[in-house]
Design a protein around this motif. Structure first.
Motif, PDB file in Angstrom:
ATOM      1  N   THR A 102      18.008 -12.955 -25.904  1.00 53.36           N
ATOM      2  CA  THR A 102      16.932 -12.577 -24.979  1.00 53.36           C
ATOM      3  C   THR A 102      16.864 -13.596 -23.841  1.00 53.36           C
ATOM      4  O   THR A 102      17.498 -14.664 -23.893  1.00 53.36           O
ATOM      5  CB  THR A 102      15.561 -12.588 -25.688  1.00 53.36           C
ATOM      6  OG1 THR A 102      15.282 -13.940 -26.088  1.00 53.36           O
ATOM      7  CG2 THR A 102      15.545 -11.665 -26.898  1.00 53.36           C
ATOM      8  N   ALA A 104      14.387 -15.542 -23.086  1.00 56.29           N
ATOM      9  CA  ALA A 104      13.853 -16.816 -23.589  1.00 56.29           C
ATOM     10  C   ALA A 104      14.919 -17.586 -24.379  1.00 56.29           C
ATOM     11  O   ALA A 104      15.029 -18.805 -24.260  1.00 56.29           O
ATOM     12  CB  ALA A 104      12.627 -16.563 -24.459  1.00 56.29           C
ATOM     13  N   GLU A 105      15.717 -16.860 -25.165  1.00 56.87           N
ATOM     14  CA  GLU A 105      16.759 -17.532 -25.953  1.00 56.87           C
ATOM     15  C   GLU A 105      17.864 -18.092 -25.060  1.00 56.87           C
ATOM     16  O   GLU A 105      18.379 -19.183 -25.317  1.00 56.87           O
ATOM     17  CB  GLU A 105      17.352 -16.546 -26.979  1.00 56.87           C
ATOM     18  CG  GLU A 105      16.375 -16.228 -28.107  1.00 56.87           C
ATOM     19  CD  GLU A 105      16.780 -15.012 -28.937  1.00 56.87           C
ATOM     20  OE1 GLU A 105      16.192 -14.823 -30.012  1.00 56.87           O
ATOM     21  OE2 GLU A 105      17.672 -14.242 -28.508  1.00 56.87           O
ATOM     22  N   ALA A 108      16.407 -21.231 -23.551  1.00 55.95           N
ATOM     23  CA  ALA A 108      16.207 -22.297 -24.550  1.00 55.95           C
ATOM     24  C   ALA A 108      17.532 -22.905 -25.010  1.00 55.95           C
ATOM     25  O   ALA A 108      17.573 -24.044 -25.481  1.00 55.95           O
ATOM     26  CB  ALA A 108      15.446 -21.735 -25.761  1.00 55.95           C
ATOM     27  N   GLU A 112      18.246 -26.416 -27.019  1.00 56.34           N
ATOM     28  CA  GLU A 112      18.544 -26.421 -28.462  1.00 56.34           C
ATOM     29  C   GLU A 112      19.862 -27.139 -28.721  1.00 56.34           C
ATOM     30  O   GLU A 112      19.990 -27.898 -29.686  1.00 56.34           O
ATOM     31  CB  GLU A 112      18.579 -24.995 -29.006  1.00 56.34           C
ATOM     32  CG  GLU A 112      17.189 -24.371 -29.015  1.00 56.34           C
ATOM     33  CD  GLU A 112      17.121 -23.105 -29.855  1.00 56.34           C
ATOM     34  OE1 GLU A 112      17.779 -23.067 -30.913  1.00 56.34           O
ATOM     35  OE2 GLU A 112      16.421 -22.170 -29.449  1.00 56.34           O
ATOM     36  N   ALA A 118      13.517 -26.347 -32.185  1.00 58.44           N
ATOM     37  CA  ALA A 118      13.523 -24.969 -31.695  1.00 58.44           C
ATOM     38  C   ALA A 118      12.176 -24.594 -31.082  1.00 58.44           C
ATOM     39  O   ALA A 118      12.111 -23.885 -30.078  1.00 58.44           O
ATOM     40  CB  ALA A 118      13.868 -24.012 -32.833  1.00 58.44           C
ATOM     41  N   LYS A 119      11.102 -25.094 -31.671  1.00 58.28           N
ATOM     42  CA  LYS A 119       9.770 -24.738 -31.199  1.00 58.28           C
ATOM     43  C   LYS A 119       9.543 -25.279 -29.780  1.00 58.28           C
ATOM     44  O   LYS A 119       9.055 -24.571 -28.902  1.00 58.28           O
ATOM     45  CB  LYS A 119       8.726 -25.304 -32.168  1.00 58.28           C
ATOM     46  CG  LYS A 119       7.391 -24.619 -32.067  1.00 58.28           C
ATOM     47  CD  LYS A 119       6.459 -25.073 -33.185  1.00 58.28           C
ATOM     48  CE  LYS A 119       5.021 -24.736 -32.812  1.00 58.28           C
ATOM     49  NZ  LYS A 119       4.053 -25.507 -33.579  1.00 58.28           N
ATOM     50  N   ARG A 122      11.695 -23.427 -27.257  1.00 58.20           N
ATOM     51  CA  ARG A 122      11.092 -22.133 -26.948  1.00 58.20           C
ATOM     52  C   ARG A 122       9.939 -22.285 -25.957  1.00 58.20           C
ATOM     53  O   ARG A 122       9.816 -21.517 -24.998  1.00 58.20           O
ATOM     54  CB  ARG A 122      10.602 -21.510 -28.254  1.00 58.20           C
ATOM     55  CG  ARG A 122      10.920 -20.084 -28.566  1.00 58.20           C
ATOM     56  CD  ARG A 122      12.173 -19.552 -27.943  1.00 58.20           C
ATOM     57  NE  ARG A 122      13.282 -19.429 -28.873  1.00 58.20           N
ATOM     58  CZ  ARG A 122      13.391 -18.478 -29.800  1.00 58.20           C
ATOM     59  NH1 ARG A 122      12.468 -17.551 -29.914  1.00 58.20           N
ATOM     60  NH2 ARG A 122      14.431 -18.436 -30.579  1.00 58.20           N
ATOM     61  N   ALA A 125      11.295 -23.057 -22.563  1.00 57.67           N
ATOM     62  CA  ALA A 125      11.917 -21.858 -21.985  1.00 57.67           C
ATOM     63  C   ALA A 125      10.853 -20.928 -21.413  1.00 57.67           C
ATOM     64  O   ALA A 125      11.005 -20.388 -20.315  1.00 57.67           O
ATOM     65  CB  ALA A 125      12.749 -21.139 -23.039  1.00 57.67           C
ATOM     66  N   ARG A 126       9.760 -20.749 -22.168  1.00 56.67           N
ATOM     67  CA  ARG A 126       8.658 -19.897 -21.683  1.00 56.67           C
ATOM     68  C   ARG A 126       8.112 -20.445 -20.370  1.00 56.67           C
ATOM     69  O   ARG A 126       7.871 -19.694 -19.433  1.00 56.67           O
ATOM     70  CB  ARG A 126       7.515 -19.841 -22.703  1.00 56.67           C
ATOM     71  CG  ARG A 126       7.899 -19.238 -24.021  1.00 56.67           C
ATOM     72  CD  ARG A 126       7.544 -17.763 -24.117  1.00 56.67           C
ATOM     73  NE  ARG A 126       8.276 -17.151 -25.227  1.00 56.67           N
ATOM     74  CZ  ARG A 126       8.297 -15.859 -25.515  1.00 56.67           C
ATOM     75  NH1 ARG A 126       7.619 -15.015 -24.757  1.00 56.67           N
ATOM     76  NH2 ARG A 126       8.987 -15.405 -26.521  1.00 56.67           N
ATOM     77  N   ALA A 138      10.208 -12.281 -21.151  1.00 55.49           N
ATOM     78  CA  ALA A 138      10.879 -13.297 -21.964  1.00 55.49           C
ATOM     79  C   ALA A 138      11.674 -12.712 -23.128  1.00 55.49           C
ATOM     80  O   ALA A 138      12.695 -13.266 -23.528  1.00 55.49           O
ATOM     81  CB  ALA A 138       9.852 -14.301 -22.488  1.00 55.49           C
ATOM     82  N   ASP A 139      11.214 -11.572 -23.669  1.00 55.58           N
ATOM     83  CA  ASP A 139      11.869 -11.026 -24.860  1.00 55.58           C
ATOM     84  C   ASP A 139      12.886  -9.925 -24.541  1.00 55.58           C
ATOM     85  O   ASP A 139      13.446  -9.314 -25.457  1.00 55.58           O
ATOM     86  CB  ASP A 139      10.814 -10.496 -25.841  1.00 55.58           C
ATOM     87  CG  ASP A 139       9.945 -11.638 -26.354  1.00 55.58           C
ATOM     88  OD1 ASP A 139      10.504 -12.729 -26.589  1.00 55.58           O
ATOM     89  OD2 ASP A 139       8.715 -11.457 -26.463  1.00 55.58           O
TER      90      ASP A 139
END
Ligand code: ADP
Ligand code: MG
Length: 240
Positions: A102, A104-105, A108, A112, A118-119, A122, A125-126, A138-139
């Protein structure tokens, strides 16, 4: 103040013997924090080579490449990869997003890879997606977004984690005029916030977003001007 990016007497020779190509022939080039520098010049003049070397994606044949004071030439592969994850953001003409991730991924991912949780990755990234006006998307996956939206995701990925050197190689090449201007506005805003930017473009209109324009031909800097559109046109015709 020291420049954020400094290339000193950089050469790049591809191949050898009869097929030898001198892509860069002794270039000295700087970009300071807060500054956006446009690079123009005919096809084959060395613009992309300059950018890949500044970004640690390629190594010079000779010369020094300082990013935030660190010479990329003195680093091993892992060290250069680390600089790319922490200091350097790269925006390509074709957005180069990972299709299976996605928005966001995708954004991120560099964080990462850098080993932060990861939190936190994320959350960063947001925030970066909010900055480029895509918080709502984002998704989504890349193929669920327009070209302009994908390029904005690519910009978010280039700036996430406070990276301060933004390198963009014809980032608007695949976009319509309006969407292209939006992408340039975002790069400009990042530079106004303290990043150093280098923008390769063949359009004088786009160079007007920069603070100054450097003209390449046959691997050397042949001219330099402020970014007044009339000056850019006059200089680009004179150095073509
Ligand atoms: P621009 O981006 O200004 O069009 P490039 O930096 O892509 O120019 O290329 C500069 C010169 O180097 C060209 O003559 C090109 O053909 C050559 N060149 C670039 N990459 C390679 C490569 N990997 N192998 C051989 N020659 C290359
Ligand atoms: Mg190119």
């Amino acid at each position: 103040m020291n420049p954020l990016l400094h290339l000193r007497d950089v050469t790049r020779v591809h191949g050898s013997g009869a097929t030898e190509v001198h892509a860069l022939r002794g270039i000295t080039f700087s970009a300071h924090a807060g500054e956006l520098v446009a690079v123009m010049g005919p096809s084959g003049s060395g613009k992309s080579t300059l950018l890949t070397i500044a970004g640690g994606l390629d190594s010079p044949t000779s010369g020094a490449v300082l990013v935030e004071g660190t010479d990329l030439v003195g680093l091993d592969t892992a060290g250069r990869a680390r600089m790319r994850r922490t200091s350097i953001g790269y925006v390509f003409q074709g957005y180069n997003l990972v299709p299976a991730l996605t928005a966001a991924e995708n954004v991120a991912l560099p964080r990462e890879l850098d080993g932060i949780g990861a939190k936190q990755a994320r959350a960063e990234a947001r925030a970066a997606l909010e900055e480029v006006g895509l918080g709502e998307l984002a998704d989504r996956f890349p193929d669920e977004m327009s070209g302009g939206q994908q390029q904005r995701v690519a910009i978010a990925r280039a700036v996430v984690g406070e990276r301060r050197l933004i390198l963009a190689d014809e980032p608007t090449g695949a976009l319509d005029t309006e969407t292209g201007e939006e992408v340039l506005r975002l790069i400009r805003a990042r530079c106004d916030a303290g990043a150093a930017g280098v923008l390769v473009t063949h359009e004088a209109r786009h160079a007007a977003w920069a603070d100054r324009v450097v003209f390449l031909r046959d691997g050397v800097v042949v001219d330099e001007t402020g970014a007044d559109p009339v000056d850019v046109l006059v200089h680009s015709e004179a150095s073509a």
